[in-house]
Design a protein around this motif. Structure first.
Motif, PDB file in Angstrom:
ATOM      1  N   HIS A 187      47.198  44.725  50.960  1.00  0.00           N
ATOM      2  CA  HIS A 187      47.167  44.765  49.493  1.00  0.00           C
ATOM      3  C   HIS A 187      48.298  43.879  48.976  1.00  0.00           C
ATOM      4  CE1 HIS A 187      46.935  46.400  45.406  1.00  0.00           C
ATOM      5  NE2 HIS A 187      48.254  46.522  45.451  1.00  0.00           N
TER       6      HIS A 187
ATOM      7  N   ASN B 192      50.554  42.722  45.345  1.00  0.00           N
ATOM      8  CA  ASN B 192      50.900  42.879  43.935  1.00  0.00           C
ATOM      9  C   ASN B 192      51.634  41.618  43.505  1.00  0.00           C
ATOM     10  OD1 ASN B 192      52.510  43.562  41.522  1.00  0.00           O
ATOM     11  ND2 ASN B 192      51.687  45.626  41.834  1.00  0.00           N
TER      12      ASN B 192
ATOM     13  N   SER C  23      41.324  53.986  46.875  1.00  0.00           N
ATOM     14  CA  SER C  23      40.652  52.685  46.966  1.00  0.00           C
ATOM     15  C   SER C  23      40.766  51.949  45.644  1.00  0.00           C
ATOM     16  CB  SER C  23      39.176  52.871  47.325  1.00  0.00           C
ATOM     17  OG  SER C  23      39.038  53.474  48.594  1.00  0.00           O
ATOM     18  N   ARG C  24      40.740  50.632  45.721  1.00  0.00           N
ATOM     19  CA  ARG C  24      40.849  49.789  44.539  1.00  0.00           C
ATOM     20  C   ARG C  24      39.463  49.452  44.032  1.00  0.00           C
ATOM     21  NH1 ARG C  24      43.967  44.362  45.548  1.00  0.00           N
ATOM     22  NH2 ARG C  24      41.860  43.515  45.516  1.00  0.00           N
TER      23      ARG C  24
ATOM     24  N   GLU D 222      37.476  47.244  41.769  1.00  0.00           N
ATOM     25  CA  GLU D 222      37.601  46.021  40.988  1.00  0.00           C
ATOM     26  C   GLU D 222      36.560  45.920  39.882  1.00  0.00           C
ATOM     27  OE1 GLU D 222      37.885  42.487  43.312  1.00  0.00           O
ATOM     28  OE2 GLU D 222      39.546  43.241  44.540  1.00  0.00           O
TER      29      GLU D 222
ATOM     30  N   TRP E 265      42.586  52.473  40.585  1.00  0.00           N
ATOM     31  CA  TRP E 265      42.655  53.167  41.878  1.00  0.00           C
ATOM     32  C   TRP E 265      41.832  54.439  41.804  1.00  0.00           C
ATOM     33  CZ3 TRP E 265      44.502  51.300  46.310  1.00  0.00           C
ATOM     34  CH2 TRP E 265      45.369  50.209  46.267  1.00  0.00           C
TER      35      TRP E 265
ATOM     36  N   TYR F 279      42.036  46.288  38.012  1.00  0.00           N
ATOM     37  CA  TYR F 279      41.253  47.254  38.793  1.00  0.00           C
ATOM     38  C   TYR F 279      41.827  48.639  38.558  1.00  0.00           C
ATOM     39  CZ  TYR F 279      45.302  46.094  41.668  1.00  0.00           C
ATOM     40  OH  TYR F 279      46.581  45.828  42.093  1.00  0.00           O
TER      41      TYR F 279
ATOM     42  N   TYR G  34      46.416  46.741  35.466  1.00  0.00           N
ATOM     43  CA  TYR G  34      45.899  45.932  36.573  1.00  0.00           C
ATOM     44  C   TYR G  34      44.428  45.589  36.332  1.00  0.00           C
ATOM     45  CZ  TYR G  34      50.169  47.166  39.045  1.00  0.00           C
ATOM     46  OH  TYR G  34      51.489  47.308  39.394  1.00  0.00           O
TER      47      TYR G  34
ATOM     48  N   ALA H 216      48.650  51.675  46.529  1.00  0.00           N
ATOM     49  CA  ALA H 216      48.672  52.447  45.280  1.00  0.00           C
ATOM     50  C   ALA H 216      50.098  52.793  44.875  1.00  0.00           C
ATOM     51  CB  ALA H 216      47.826  53.712  45.434  1.00  0.00           C
TER      52      ALA H 216
ATOM     53  N   ASP I  37      51.813  49.671  43.499  1.00  0.00           N
ATOM     54  CA  ASP I  37      51.356  49.341  42.146  1.00  0.00           C
ATOM     55  C   ASP I  37      51.973  50.261  41.106  1.00  0.00           C
ATOM     56  OD1 ASP I  37      49.857  47.268  43.100  1.00  0.00           O
ATOM     57  OD2 ASP I  37      47.910  48.086  42.532  1.00  0.00           O
TER      58      ASP I  37
END
Length: 437
Positions: A106, A108, A67-68, A70, A63, A61, A59, A263, A266
């Protein structure tokens, strides 16, 4: 710039000829399959870009503590500066289009289609053998809602709910089943349901019984985001959709969820089910999402519904039996065995074949009570594709007439050919914008 198909034909005559033939088939026939549509040239061009060449496992980003982040790339290969920007752009557009408050959700954009998206959600929150509720296939549901021929019906304990005698969702029955079976998850949405779905009522049932609510809006997403159908958020916890039906994008899937579930979603998509995403498809998805946020798209969605309602009224008046008695969305489901006034047929498979001879492309579909899925009693049809090329209220009379004639004279080859000739001439009135020719 040389036409794309001519260039392809010079390079590979066999493939080029097949592409040309399919393009002409689409231009000359009446596309009434409600899950099909025409993508724009911009979407098609995005598919045919250099992003096809790039592997982008992971991805854009990482995790960290739920939290993501970036600022940190989660890719496994180098050379990702532009893929990261592209995927984040597609995510932002998905959140802007599908959510009431993007900061609380969120998205995906990596699922390869709708079925993998649904399986990712189930695998994120269920263990093999866990119970979930889904709408039965012969009552309008999808294979991935727990049908026994699908992996979702093998891995999990899928309890199937059904419609009532009026072909309507029975919310009290769904509540009773949820209380009886204590599912971890309830999946709603449909592939052949012509009426409105109350996500509000389903959300209340899910909260009452401690289940997650997943809304599969692959067929109606364009109606939900333009106000022509109740929106699943905030009632649903997770939304899945395809991007190639009424959204008019590439053949792909999309998952949008409340942020706490991001999360897990993903991880289920990658590395749980997939490897590298198709970045050219994500580029095309980003284009389609932008198109769907335009004022023109809202006008389009409204016309889709008007066309479907008008068509349903005309067909019903002539003797066709409509499941549910009407349509509230983009599709109609006809019981062609139970229709009257010379409009009954041997079965839906037989009639769909006869319609195709006449240049009308729809699909056979099971209705309640059917036991032979390849020879069901129903035919499913819809208006997204014909609306995309510009058909409006006044054109539905022609469409209805051709359907009626092709049904009443289904064994008359000469009459079917006359209908086909009329359709080909009629289709020539509409622009060829969606096609490479």
């Amino acid at each position: 710039m040389e036409n794309a198909v001519r260039y392809l034909t010079k390079y590979d005559q066999e493939v080029g000829a097949l592409v040309s033939a399919e393009t002409q088939r689409q231009r000359r026939t009446l596309s009434l399959i409600p899950s099909e549509n025409y993508s724009s040239k911009a979407v098609q061009l995005a598919l045919a870009t250099s992003y096809t060449n790039k592997y982008a496992e992971g991805y854009p980003y990482l995790w960290s503590n739920g939290s993501r982040e970036e600022q940190q790339s989660g890719r496994y290969y180098r050379g990702q500066e532009h893929t990261n920007e592209l995927e984040l752009l597609a995510i932002r557009r998905a959140l802007q289009l599908f959510t009431p408050n993007p900061g609380d959700y969120h998205a995906n954009v990596q699922p390869l289609s709708g079925a993998p998206a649904n399986l990712a959600v189930l695998s994120a929150f269920l263990k093999p053998g866990d119970t979930f509720l889904g709408l039965a296939l012969d009552y309008g549901g999808h294979l991935t809602h727990g049908h026994n021929v699908n992996i979702t019906g093998h891995y999990y304990n899928a309890v199937q709910y059904r419609l009532n005698e009026s072909y309507e969702l029975d919310y009290e029955e769904i509540r009773r089943l949820a209380k009886q079976h204590s599912p971890k998850l309830i999946i709603c949405g449909a592939t052949a349901y012509p009426l409105q779905i109350s996500f509000r009522q389903l959300g209340a049932i899910a909260r009452e019984t401690g289940a997650l609510l997943v809304a599969d809006i692959a067929h109606i997403c364009g109606l939900c985001v333009t106000g022509y159908h109740e929106h699943p958020f905030p009632h649903a916890d997770i939304v899945t959709t395809t991007t190639h039906k009424i959204l008019r994008g590439p053949r792909a899937g999309l998952i949008v969820c409340k942020k706490p579930y991001g999360a897990a979603i993903d991880r289920a998509v990658f590395p749980g089910l997939q490897g590298g995403p198709h970045m050219n498809t994500i580029a095309a998805m980003a284009v389609a999402l932008k198109e769907a946020m335009s004022p023109d798209y809202k006008l389009y969605a409204g016309q889709v519904v008007r066309n479907a309602k008008l068509l349903s009224e005309m067909l019903k008046a002539e003797g066709f039996k409509l499941m549910g008695g009407r349509t509230d969305n983009h599709l109609l489901l006809l019981d062609v065995v139970g229709s009257a006034n010379g409009l009954s047929a041997k079965n839906g498979n037989w009639l769909a074949k006869r319609w195709e001879t006449a240049g009308i492309v729809a699909n056979k579909n099971a209705i309640p009570g059917d036991t032979k899925p390849w020879y069901p009693s129903g035919v499913r049809l819809g208006t997204p594709a014909i609306t995309t090329i510009g058909m409006k209220d006044q054109d539905m009379a022609n469409v209805a007439e051709w359907i009626i004639r092709a049904t009443r004279h289904a064994e008359n080859e000469a009459e079917l050919q006359r209908v086909r000739d009329e359709i080909e001439q009629f289709m020539g009135r509409f622009p060829s914008e969606p096609f490479y020719v």
